[in-house]
Write an enzyme that holds these catalytic residues in place. Structure first.
Site, PDB file in Angstrom:
ATOM      1  N   ASN A 187       0.817  -1.183   0.107  1.00  0.00           N
ATOM      2  CA  ASN A 187      -0.040  -0.018   0.143  1.00  0.00           C
ATOM      3  C   ASN A 187       0.828   1.181  -0.031  1.00  0.00           C
ATOM      4  OD1 ASN A 187       1.038   0.546   2.503  1.00  0.00           O
ATOM      5  ND2 ASN A 187      -0.957  -0.288   3.483  1.00  0.00           N
ATOM      6  N   GLY A 254      -6.631  -4.647   1.952  1.00  0.00           N
ATOM      7  CA  GLY A 254      -5.345  -4.954   1.184  1.00  0.00           C
ATOM      8  C   GLY A 254      -5.425  -6.262   0.875  1.00  0.00           C
ATOM      9  N   ASP A 255      -5.835  -7.160   1.992  1.00  0.00           N
ATOM     10  CA  ASP A 255      -5.994  -8.549   1.745  1.00  0.00           C
ATOM     11  C   ASP A 255      -6.822  -9.289   0.686  1.00  0.00           C
ATOM     12  OD1 ASP A 255      -3.608  -8.554   3.788  1.00  0.00           O
ATOM     13  OD2 ASP A 255      -5.516  -8.652   5.186  1.00  0.00           O
TER      14      ASP A 255
HETATM   15  O1  RIB Z   1      -4.405  -6.679   6.680  1.00  0.00           O
HETATM   16  C1  RIB Z   1      -5.111  -6.662   8.076  1.00  0.00           C
HETATM   17  C2  RIB Z   1      -4.661  -7.865   9.228  1.00  0.00           C
HETATM   18  O2  RIB Z   1      -3.235  -7.057   9.420  1.00  0.00           O
HETATM   19  C3  RIB Z   1      -5.303  -8.120  10.378  1.00  0.00           C
HETATM   20  O3  RIB Z   1      -6.412  -9.306  10.016  1.00  0.00           O
HETATM   21  C4  RIB Z   1      -4.418  -8.244  11.283  1.00  0.00           C
HETATM   22  O4  RIB Z   1      -4.328  -9.430  11.575  1.00  0.00           O
HETATM   23  C5  RIB Z   1      -3.132  -7.905  10.568  1.00  0.00           C
HETATM   24  O5  RIB Z   1      -2.282  -9.134  10.201  1.00  0.00           O
END
Ligand code: RIB
Length: 309
Positions: A187, A254-255
């Site tokens: 990011n 982002g995930d």
């Molecule tokens: O990207 C979000 C994540 O960052 C959360 O779920 C937290 O556990 C950290 O790893």
């Protein structure tokens, strides 16, 4: 029917302790927060769950603690249909945990205690080699030891497997270890920390991405929150705007982007369209509270894409 993508995630699993607050306590002060949420998180686990919900067969390589959270985390993966053959509990270590603070505008601040995630080693990657070799894509983040990340990038390169690295949380890295990496996806703040240059707008993000590519990375995607994302690849430099979504909690967006992007690419969707779709998938995740629990499944996503895409 087309083959389902096979996505392997070598990464972290945490328990998220999310507190909603409109101010932060000063040293020595106690104040009230507004709301609390407990959920499964961790950048690796979140990316695995996003990929699974988007329809991939997902294989997780991770370590959890020998506490209450360890078996619960493994059960959560199993319930979602994620392969846990290479998720093991580690004696004497806590599970990874993440206290998260969310402001009224949805902005988050995250503190991660790595716990058992730090025990995921190169030997564990070797133990999962046959699973990893069969993957269309291997996805990595920085909540496990960096040596394990570098080792897995080299493994992916050796076996010709697409590899995506999300350098989160940002740390000083050895660029040489990422030579020929397919996708580097930070990011803005991670790009700034890794690139050592300001990333406050799209132009600065482009300069930073170009600099990272000069270091040997093949393609860079910088996620820009409400500004969408930027794809920089040989001969390509495209700012992809975000979709309008009423955001309540941006944690895990982002995930959501990375897990869904890995699936869209593996399905053969052209790169730029895969980025657009991942932008929408990530945006939609901010309309709900928490990380994994705010991610859409494929049917809900496809319905939104049909309207907005
Ligand atoms: O990207 C979000 C994540 O960052 C959360 O779920 C937290 O556990 C950290 O790893």
């Amino acid at each position: 029917m087309a083959k389902r993508p096979r996505i392997a995630v070598v990464g972290s699993a945490n328990i998220d302790l999310t507190t909603f607050t409109d101010q932060f306590p000063k040293p020595g002060e106690t104040i009230f927060g507004q709301k609390f949420d407990l959920g499964f998180g961790g950048k690796g686990a979140n990316q695995a769950v996003a990929a699974r919900l988007c329809g991939a067969d997902v294989f997780m390589v991770a370590r959890v603690g020998n506490d209450l959270f360890g078996p619960a985390t493994i059960d959560n993966f199993k319930k979602l249909g994620i392969d846990t053959t290479h998720v093991k509990q580690v004696e004497g270590l806590s599970s990874g945990v993440a206290p998260i603070f969310v402001e009224p505008n949805g902005q988050n601040r995250i503190l991660v205690v790595k716990g058992a995630n730090d025990a995921l080693k190169a030997a564990d990657v070797d133990a999962a080699a046959e699973t990893l070799k069969a993957a269309d894509c291997i996805v990595l983040q920085f909540e496990i030891p960096l040596e394990t990340v570098y080792y897995t990038v080299a493994f992916a390169r050796k076996h010709g497997i697409r590899c995506i690295v999300n350098p989160a949380p940002a740390q000083a890295i050895e660029m040489r270890a990422l030579t020929d990496l397919d996708y580097f996806v930070p990011n803005e703040s991670e790009a700034q920390a890794v690139g050592g240059m300001p990333v406050r707008n799209v132009d600065e993000a482009k300069k930073c991405a170009e600099m990272l590519m000069a270091g040997g990375i093949r393609r860079v995607i910088i996620t820009l929150g409400a500004n969408g994302s930027l794809l920089v690849a040989p001969g390509v430099s495209e700012h992809v705007p975000a979709f309008a979504v009423k955001s309540v909690d941006s944690s895990g967006a982002g995930d959501a982007f990375i897990g869904s992007f890995a699936v869209f690419l593996a399905e053969g969707i052209p790169e730029l369209e895969a980025v657009r779709r991942a932008n929408l998938y990530a945006g939609l995740s901010t309309s709900g509270v928490g990380t994994q629990k705010s991610f859409y499944d494929r049917a809900r996503f496809d319905a939104e894409w049909a309207i907005k895409g």
